[in-house]
Design a protein around this motif. Sequence first.
Motif, short mmCIF file in Angstrom:
data_model
loop_
_atom_site.label_atom_id
_atom_site.label_comp_id
_atom_site.label_asym_id
_atom_site.label_seq_id
_atom_site.Cartn_x
_atom_site.Cartn_y
_atom_site.Cartn_z
N LEU B 37 0.82 -1.22 0.00
CA LEU B 37 0.00 0.00 0.00
C LEU B 37 0.84 1.26 0.00
CD1 LEU B 37 -2.73 -0.79 2.69
CD2 LEU B 37 -3.13 -0.32 0.28
N GLY B 38 0.29 2.29 -0.57
CA GLY B 38 0.96 3.59 -0.54
C GLY B 38 0.23 4.54 -1.45
N PRO B 39 0.41 5.83 -1.23
CA PRO B 39 -0.27 6.80 -2.09
C PRO B 39 0.33 6.81 -3.49
CG PRO B 39 1.19 7.92 -0.54
CD PRO B 39 1.23 6.48 -0.19
N ASN B 40 -0.29 7.54 -4.41
CA ASN B 40 0.26 7.65 -5.76
C ASN B 40 1.67 8.20 -5.69
OD1 ASN B 40 -2.09 6.78 -6.96
ND2 ASN B 40 -2.94 8.84 -7.12
N GLY B 41 2.58 7.60 -6.45
CA GLY B 41 3.97 8.08 -6.47
C GLY B 41 4.78 7.60 -5.28
N ALA B 42 4.25 6.67 -4.51
CA ALA B 42 4.98 6.20 -3.32
C ALA B 42 6.14 5.27 -3.68
CB ALA B 42 4.03 5.47 -2.38
N GLY B 43 6.06 4.68 -4.88
CA GLY B 43 7.14 3.78 -5.30
C GLY B 43 6.70 2.32 -5.42
#
Lengths: 278, 316
Positions: B37-43
Amino acid sequence: MASALTTMGKIRPELPTDFGQMTRVTKYELLNFVRSARFIVLLAITLIISGALASVVAYYRPPAMIGSGFAFYSIWWAPAIAALIALSGTLFGGDAISGEFQSKTGYFLFAHPVRRSSVFLGKMAAAFLASTVIIGVFAVISLGNGWYYTGPPPIQFWESVGFALVYLLGVLGFTFLFSSLFKSAAMSIIVTLVLLLFGFTLIDALVSNLAHVEPWYSITYAGGIITNVLIVPYPPHTVVGGFSPYNASILEGVVILLIYAVLGAVGGYALFRQQDFT
Amino acid sequence: MSDLSIETTQLTKKFGSFTAVNSLTIKVQGTKCVGFLGPNGAGKTTTLKILTAMIHPNAGQAFINGIDVQAHKRQALHPCGVLIETPEIYPALTPREALSYIAELRGIPAGERPDRIRTVLEQVRMTDWIDKRTGKFSKGMKQRVNIAAALLPDPDILLLDEPTTGLDPRGMAEVRSIVVDLKKQKKLIFMSSHLLGEVADICDDVAMIDQGKLLIYDTLERVIEKVGGQGGGVEIDLSVEGSPAVEQKIRSIPGVDHVEHVDTRTYLIRFSGGLPTQERLLSDLVAARIGLVSFKASSGMARLEDAYLNLIKGGL
């Protein structure tokens, strides 16, 4: 088919060899070409050029052309085949690599256990085979007409066909280099086509006429052997006057074309190998 | 028989001055589903692309079953099914041909190919389109074929990058159901997503990243417990209108952190202490005789959302 035991104790078929995967890439790339409009268009162009030439020769029956096999093939076959090779090489190879990035088909293919070298070489082989079909169609039509007007072809026609295939290799090396250089398929196709159809010819003429330097660096200069072999006797290396004062010898032409093929392929692959699917 | 594993060590990827993945070290092991999981552009996608050798890292290494992916892509990806973003399929090919292409590249014997292709196309409900050219398919239909391509080799490990992207709600539900089925078949599934509900429903473990750095990796429950902030929430409906006295009774229950009036007969209660507190809270509310009519515990998704927001906020 050999199998291997997996981490989970499951039997999993072994992957084909790199060469085996390359042949699969070639097979499906060819299927893609056959299904796509570009193969049909190129075949149509070949048939239109052949039809136009056949009509003109049948109507006017130019004595300078139908007088001998050499004259016939040097007028019918040689000028058109260089352009057809440039077109087919560019259309089949121009977006072979750049298209994988631009259209994201690379995400479908490269997510699987296959090396980039297998894909690169497989695509190059497919472009060579598809272009060879186009060359073959034009060669057969040329041969049919030539036989009708002048009888059996001179051996030099077959040599010219052979040189055309070597020229195709050089064109594909050049094309794949540009295809790997650009991530835009349209850009790689346009740049390659412009250089092959006009760019090199123009630069060759300027360099050889103004600087009096033999354009040994030029693929189109080397490709001149396709025409020159049909001229008897073979044109001298240096001529006075004319559009281009230099003629590549057969050995020189073949070597230059092979250098284009090898360096283009190696350089193109080196670029492709480093590129990221971003 | 050893454990399946996906591992990155000090993985770093820069695009110019932007660091997409920043010294990422993570090891997932065993047979389970891990949500990434992670926001947009988190990698997330960049990490998955490095794990599949589609991108070269600037530093660090990526391993699948202990095999360095960049150095030995063929061996490393052999047991894997991969779906990165929404790939385009060669438009002139039909699903049957596109999947045959992959099957041949993977060495699936000719005799097994037709059945295997039909099976995976049945799984994604695309058999009716098996001989139609993919060029005219919608994004969702292409994604189904892409999922079929990932399932084709009957992989032990699945690397999925937002697999439900482009699918309609029914398609999304079907893909989730496929992933749940795959979990039962003892596979290691590493799935990036920004759909918290999807992860909460499917995944056993959760790894959260932001700005290319790993923020946390643990089981879903432990992530929620560790960083879920106020722990959980319940919404209760009463048979009578609420009052300060009722509110006071609720506040006095051990574990309750916050009480909020949603409307005249509805309260939102925040509590800490995880599931044990939630279970006790119901009996305490009944015992408090405040006219309890309904008790709606917050879903795993809402709890994961709390944890996610707390972590991402902390990371900023």
